[in-house]
Write an enzyme that holds these catalytic residues in place. Structure first.
Site, short mmCIF file in Angstrom:
data_model
loop_
_atom_site.label_atom_id
_atom_site.label_comp_id
_atom_site.label_asym_id
_atom_site.label_seq_id
_atom_site.Cartn_x
_atom_site.Cartn_y
_atom_site.Cartn_z
N HIS A 1 -8.34 -61.50 -23.85
CA HIS A 1 -9.61 -61.78 -24.49
C HIS A 1 -10.67 -62.30 -23.53
O HIS A 1 -11.84 -62.50 -23.91
CB HIS A 1 -9.43 -62.79 -25.63
N ASP B 1 -13.05 -57.58 -25.68
CA ASP B 1 -13.31 -58.14 -27.01
C ASP B 1 -12.76 -57.22 -28.08
O ASP B 1 -12.28 -56.11 -27.80
CB ASP B 1 -14.81 -58.40 -27.22
N ASN C 1 7.57 -48.93 -26.45
CA ASN C 1 7.96 -48.12 -27.61
C ASN C 1 9.06 -48.83 -28.38
O ASN C 1 10.25 -48.65 -28.12
CB ASN C 1 8.43 -46.74 -27.15
#
Length: 529
Positions: free
Chosen positions: A499, A503, A447
């Protein structure tokens, strides 16, 4: 009572050493900083001194054996009556048994207890977390001589994960603190000593320059004379590591010190009579003053939580191919509902923030997208899916960034999540998060909005697969359905994903589902279990 001396870490990466020479025998009386054994590592021969006065009760290895770091190497009885009895027995048996030079000197420097002795037990620093081998002394809660009771906190230490409180295991009197604030203590080594018997009174501390009557009698009854102190050999200084350290701290040149120990060995008390460091010469004083250099620097070591954060973040970006995704959330409806619930539960003593809504809504979305709650192994050959949603919260603390996680959020109600958020936030800000709360996270929320940020590119908390950073909520102009401009409460969520297993389409669809729960909180409450 005998206390094991744990072989300390004697060099980076060293896990074992060979016993070269024992300089004492079982039954010998020794004093603090007296060298007990010489050991050989793969780099050098190292002298291991005693940490306190006492009697050697056990040598666990023979000459030539291999000793392991973290294991007992010898045992020493630190009780005063043992020292006294040893000296008395030596006097009685001197005529029958020849006394060696080493024993005569040991008796000469040994303190003689005059009254009842305490039973001092070393508290060995335990394993306080998986993989933790050392910690920093943050704060001593007691001083030497203080009385403590069982489970009373004695010291706060900081590992690479959290600040941990170390309690006493029994009632007693703190007789020794082996470290100062800021020192690094090793797991398996004594941290402090606790006297559980009656405290001993004055203990005589005769020096080798004035041998005690016991020592003199031992030497003479053996048919020899007491060996007077000898000066150190030219060009060679004999001193224990502790004495050398104290000399460095006091800026004392050991080559100028007259040693009073055997063969000129320099003892701690010899440093008090050492010449003071030379003052700046008159010529130097009369020389023109050099202008101070502007813009000073300060260097401090990376320790504790900051050190492990630096290591893990570097490892994360070097081993995980990150990609970023960001989206705006309209939290107007959520903030209206939160305001009503916050006031209602405040009367019941419950502090309800927005964070529990973010966490619970994420858990609901994770149920539909389990890949976001998965982790890839180091070899990138297997994916592990977790049933429990252990959602972490990144919290900035006085000791660095910590990420405790709420376990099994999918099984908790909104109020139960709120209680966990409050508990973990309070613990983290004090730097005292339990190790169990730091382990097992599956996804993390950060945050940045609390300090005014809007968009960022967070680094994944390895081995997790994704992390999201919440920006600050701003009232911004937006078009309503009828074309009018209205103020809406807007927040940007910034994602980073692994990744290799996630995706762009997956993270976008997952984020959209999370967004629906937050923008329409009634929908979230409807599907909540």
């Amino acid at each position: 009572m005998s206390t094991d001396f744990i072989l300390p870490d004697i060099g980076e990466g060293i896990v074992e050493c060979e016993i070269v020479e024992w300089l004492v025998k079982e039954g010998d009386v020794i004093q603090e900083d007296q060298v007990v054994v010489e050991v050989m590592t793969d780099k050098a021969v190292v002298e291991i001194p005693a940490k306190f006065d006492g009697v050697i009760t056990k040598l666990y290895y023979n000459k030539g054996d291999i000793a392991n770091v973290g294991q007992p190497i010898f045992a020493i009885d630190t009780a005063g009556n043992a020292v006294s009895n040893a000296a008395s027995n030596a006097t009685k048996s001197a005529a029958a048994e020849p006394v060696t030079e080493a024993k005569a000197e040991a008796a000469a420097v040994a303190p003689v207890a005059e009254t009842k002795a305490a039973s001092a037990n070393d508290f060995i620093l335990p394993d306080i977390g998986e993989g933790t081998v050392e910690c920093e002394i943050v704060e001593w809660r007691v001083a030497e001589g203080d009385k403590v009771v069982e489970d009373q906190v004695v010291v706060e230490v900081m590992t690479d994960k959290a600040v941990v409180e170390i309690p006493a295991k029994s009632d007693g009197v703190v007789s020794k603190l082996y470290y100062n604030k800021g020192d690094i203590a090793r797991v398996g080594e004594p941290l402090f000593a606790l006297s559980t018997g009656e405290a001993s009174t004055t203990v005589a501390q005769p020096t080798a320059k004035q041998p005690t009557a016991v020592a003199t009698e031992v030497a003479r009854s053996a048919g020899g004379e007491f060996e007077a102190p000898q000066p150190a050999v030219a060009g060679k200084v004999l001193a224990s590591p502790a004495v050398r350290r104290r000399a460095r701290e006091q800026d004392i040149d050991l080559t100028t010190v007259q040693g009073s120990g055997k063969k000129g060995r320099i003892l701690k008390e010899d440093l008090t009579a050492a010449p003071a460091p030379a003052k700046a010469s008159t010529a130097a004083a009369s020389s023109p003053a050099v202008a101070p250099t502007a813009g000073g620097t300060r260097t401090e070591p990376m320790r504790g939580v900051r050190a492990v954060m630096a290591r893990l973040m570097t490892e994360s970006v070097q081993t995980i191919p990150h990609f970023t995704y960001a989206e705006e959330f309209d939290l107007t409806e959520l903030r209206l509902m939160h305001a009503k619930l916050k006031a209602q539960y405040a009367e019941q003593g419950v502090r309800l923030t927005l964070m529990p809504f973010f966490i619970k809504a994420m858990s609901l979305a994770l149920s539909e997208f389990p890949i976001m709650n998965a982790q890839l192994n180091e070899d990138a050959t297997e994916i592990t899916y977790f049933d429990d949603h252990n959602i972490g919260m990144a919290v900035a603390t006085k000791v660095g960034l910590m990420v405790p996680n709420i376990k099994a959020v999918q099984k908790l109600s909104l109020l139960e999540v709120a209680a966990e958020v409050a508990r973990l936030t309070a613990s983290a800000r004090e730097g005292k998060v339990a190790p169990a709360d730091m382990k097992g996270g599956t996804i993390t929320i950060s945050n940045i909005g609390v300090v005014g940020g809007t968009v960022t590119t967070p680094i994944i908390n390895k081995p997790e697969a994704a992390i999201v950073a919440l920006g600050k909520v701003q009232t911004l102009p937006r078009f309503a359905e009828d074309g009018t401009v209205v103020g809406r409460d807007i927040m940007t969520a910034s994602w980073s994903g692994d990744h290799r297993i996630i995706d762009g389409a997956t993270i976008a669809n997952f984020n959209k589902r999370w967004q629906q729960f937050l923008e329409d909180p009634m929908q979230m409450l409807t599907v909540m279990r």
